[in-house]
Design a protein around this motif. Structure first.
Motif, PDB file in Angstrom:
ATOM      1  N   VAL A  29       5.232  13.328  11.607  1.00  0.00           N
ATOM      2  CA  VAL A  29       6.406  12.449  11.583  1.00  0.00           C
ATOM      3  C   VAL A  29       5.934  11.016  11.817  1.00  0.00           C
ATOM      4  O   VAL A  29       5.626  10.622  12.943  1.00  0.00           O
ATOM      5  N   SER A  30       5.865  10.243  10.765  1.00  0.00           N
ATOM      6  CA  SER A  30       5.306   8.888  10.866  1.00  0.00           C
ATOM      7  C   SER A  30       6.195   7.955  11.678  1.00  0.00           C
ATOM      8  O   SER A  30       5.712   6.932  12.187  1.00  0.00           O
ATOM      9  N   VAL A  39      -0.002  12.928  12.543  1.00  0.00           N
ATOM     10  CA  VAL A  39      -0.175  12.266  11.242  1.00  0.00           C
ATOM     11  C   VAL A  39      -1.665  12.205  10.899  1.00  0.00           C
ATOM     12  O   VAL A  39      -2.064  12.424   9.744  1.00  0.00           O
ATOM     13  N   GLU A  40      -2.498  11.923  11.897  1.00  0.00           N
ATOM     14  CA  GLU A  40      -3.941  11.925  11.674  1.00  0.00           C
ATOM     15  C   GLU A  40      -4.421  13.319  11.274  1.00  0.00           C
ATOM     16  O   GLU A  40      -5.232  13.472  10.347  1.00  0.00           O
ATOM     17  N   ARG A  41      -3.944  14.349  11.954  1.00  0.00           N
ATOM     18  CA  ARG A  41      -4.338  15.723  11.623  1.00  0.00           C
ATOM     19  C   ARG A  41      -3.925  16.090  10.209  1.00  0.00           C
ATOM     20  O   ARG A  41      -4.653  16.775   9.484  1.00  0.00           O
ATOM     21  N   SER A  42      -2.753  15.624   9.809  1.00  0.00           N
ATOM     22  CA  SER A  42      -2.265  15.901   8.467  1.00  0.00           C
ATOM     23  C   SER A  42      -3.162  15.252   7.413  1.00  0.00           C
ATOM     24  O   SER A  42      -3.491  15.861   6.384  1.00  0.00           O
ATOM     25  N   ALA A  66      -3.486   1.488  11.511  1.00  0.00           N
ATOM     26  CA  ALA A  66      -2.479   1.681  10.463  1.00  0.00           C
ATOM     27  C   ALA A  66      -2.415   3.155  10.076  1.00  0.00           C
ATOM     28  O   ALA A  66      -3.366   3.916  10.304  1.00  0.00           O
ATOM     29  N   PRO A  67      -1.307   3.604   9.487  1.00  0.00           N
ATOM     30  CA  PRO A  67      -1.194   5.012   9.093  1.00  0.00           C
ATOM     31  C   PRO A  67      -2.280   5.404   8.099  1.00  0.00           C
ATOM     32  O   PRO A  67      -2.676   4.599   7.240  1.00  0.00           O
ATOM     33  N   GLU A 156       2.640   6.950   5.080  1.00  0.00           N
ATOM     34  CA  GLU A 156       3.708   6.166   5.706  1.00  0.00           C
ATOM     35  C   GLU A 156       4.912   5.971   4.785  1.00  0.00           C
ATOM     36  O   GLU A 156       5.710   5.058   4.985  1.00  0.00           O
ATOM     37  N   GLU A 157       5.079   6.841   3.809  1.00  0.00           N
ATOM     38  CA  GLU A 157       6.187   6.674   2.872  1.00  0.00           C
ATOM     39  C   GLU A 157       7.526   6.751   3.576  1.00  0.00           C
ATOM     40  O   GLU A 157       8.459   6.014   3.246  1.00  0.00           O
ATOM     41  N   GLU A 158       7.634   7.638   4.567  1.00  0.00           N
ATOM     42  CA  GLU A 158       8.919   7.840   5.231  1.00  0.00           C
ATOM     43  C   GLU A 158       9.288   6.712   6.188  1.00  0.00           C
ATOM     44  O   GLU A 158      10.382   6.718   6.753  1.00  0.00           O
ATOM     45  N   VAL A 159       8.392   5.760   6.387  1.00  0.00           N
ATOM     46  CA  VAL A 159       8.717   4.589   7.209  1.00  0.00           C
ATOM     47  C   VAL A 159       8.579   3.298   6.405  1.00  0.00           C
ATOM     48  O   VAL A 159       8.393   2.224   6.967  1.00  0.00           O
TER      49      VAL A 159
END
Length: 451
Positions: A29-30, A39-42, A66-67, A156-159
């Motif tokens: 979940v960004s 997010v890093e694990r993903s 940064a993401p 980071e598309e969702e943010v």
């Protein structure tokens, strides 16, 4: 070769689903700083999946902290076109677990209301299934790719994709492609594929009116001094005529594809309350895809419970303006600002703040790449040709891809359908349609290689 592709699809599909389920279990979940590690694990899991397929892959970011995004490359035949496949590995928050019929981070297969099997979980469709579809197409061909492939999996598309432009500029030589396939949209319906060729843009603006320097007794001053809530309500109402058409001068509108959207389906998919009437004029798809639309998505004022008998001195609302393809956010901001200034009543002080913007997209869906895509989709859906579909929502990064790579053909597709419920509780991936999506992508790569 089509028979071979279909046979290979049957072989690789169980592994693809297993990898998809593993990706889903990572809570990427960004929007939640507490889950930055997820997010890093993903990103790491995504990178490793493509490394296992022989890609040169690494994690990139616009700056420290940064993401994380993933870029992966694998060569095909010399002289073959280069195809970039996009998806994103971050997901929306799951919100209240009580709204889900099964745990949001544990992928669960069950029948939907139509008796079709879906895989339910956050990210099952949006957009980890996009990653899985790309992975499936790759595994179908193994080391015999018909094209050169580049994967760009954003984090980071969702943010809002805030650092996407920086990433595109920093890695332009690695991302340059003849064809870009963006897997973050959907199909018209189950059994009816689509290519997304237009998306509305977005302007979000906070609007405040002030009528008093401080709250005063409504009995002493009501009837003489205007309160801020009535003033803001009147300003909001000025944006539409009695039929619900926007009357903000200068906004662009355009025609839409001749697509039937049955009334029964409209009501079922929109969640319209019984007896509600539609607003605006024109066909349903014009109102949803190619006309501007304004929604009020937030309102700051005292709550009803505990409200005192006072005139409210200031009130604020969030205006969410969808911008029609062919228009610009700069024009939309100017038109909205001009309308508000002209219609604020009783000398109230008006304050506006642009929260964010995202450009609309209009794609020229012609040329060899689109011919190859339409042929692939028709073959995958057993003769059902794809429609050119508009989307009422906004995916601003598509405009950024078009600007960064003006010579590339950009194809927008995806795994979603009208009952996917992306961003909501019980998000679900229709498994039979997902199989067709993977098949269509493999057939597209084959067709592009033949070019």
């Amino acid at each position: 070769m089509t028979v071979d592709i279909r046979a290979r699809l049957a072989e690789v599909l169980p592994g693809i689903r297993s990898d998809l389920e593993d990706l889903i279990r990572i809570q990427s979940v960004s929007a939640d700083p507490a889950r930055a590690g997820e997010v890093e694990r993903s990103a790491e899991k995504t990178r490793d999946l493509f490394v296992a397929e022989g890609f040169e892959a690494d994690i990139v970011r616009a700056y420290d902290g940064a993401p994380p995004a993933v870029i992966a490359r694998k060569a095909g035949p010399e002289g073959a076109p280069t195809v970039l496949l996009y998806a994103h590995h971050d997901v929306q928050p799951e919100n209240d677990h009580a709204d889900w019929d099964s745990p949001p981070w544990e992928p669960t297969a069950r029948e939907d209301a139509h008796g079709e099997t879906r895989l339910y979980a956050r990210g099952a469709a949006d957009d980890k299934a996009g990653i899985a579809a790309h992975l499936g197409a790759v595994r179908i061909f193994g080391d015999d790719l018909p094209v050169n492939l580049v994967m760009f999996i954003e984090g980071e598309e969702e943010v809002g994709s805030d650092t996407l432009v920086d990433l595109l500029n920093a890695h332009k030589d690695r991302l340059e492609a003849d064809v870009i396939v963006i897997a973050d949209s959907g199909n018209w319906d189950i059994g009816e594929p689509a290519l997304t060729t237009s998306l509305r843009g977005l302007v979000r603006m906070d609007v405040e009116v002030r009528t008093l320097t401080h709250a005063v007794h409504s009995g002493m001053w009501g009837g003489l001094a205007p309160d801020a809530i009535m003033t803001l309500s009147r300003l909001i109402a000025s944006c539409w005529d009695d039929a619900g058409n926007l009357v903000i001068d200068g906004l662009h509108s355009g025609p839409a594809a001749d697509v039937d959207y049955p009334e029964e389906r409209l009501r079922a998919e929109s969640g319209a309350a019984e007896g509600i009437e539609w607003i605006g004029t024109g066909s349903a798809v014009e109102r949803l895809w190619t006309q501007p639309a304004l929604s009020i998505t937030g309102f700051d004022a005292p709550k009803v419970e505990g409200a005192s008998n006072t005139l409210v001195p200031a009130a604020r609302a969030r205006f969410s303006l969808r911008v029609a393809p062919g228009d610009t956010t700069a024009n939309a901001v100017e038109c909205l600002q001009r309308h508000l200034e002209a219609n604020v009543a009783w000398g109230a002080t008006l304050s506006t703040t642009v929260v964010d913007t995202g450009e609309a997209t209009q794609i020229d869906a012609s040329g060899p790449a689109y011919d190859a895509a339409r042929a692939a989709f028709s073959e995958a859906w057993d003769g059902t040709a794809p429609i050119d579909m508009g989307v009422g929502g906004s995916i601003p990064f598509i405009a950024e891809f078009l600007e960064a790579f003006p010579r590339a053909s950009v194809l927008v597709t995806g795994v979603e359908d009208p009952d996917t419920r992306a961003h909501g509780a019980n998000e679900g991936l229709h498994l039979a349609e997902f199989e067709k999506v993977v098949l269509a992508e493999a057939l597209l790569l084959r067709n592009l290689g033949d070019l």
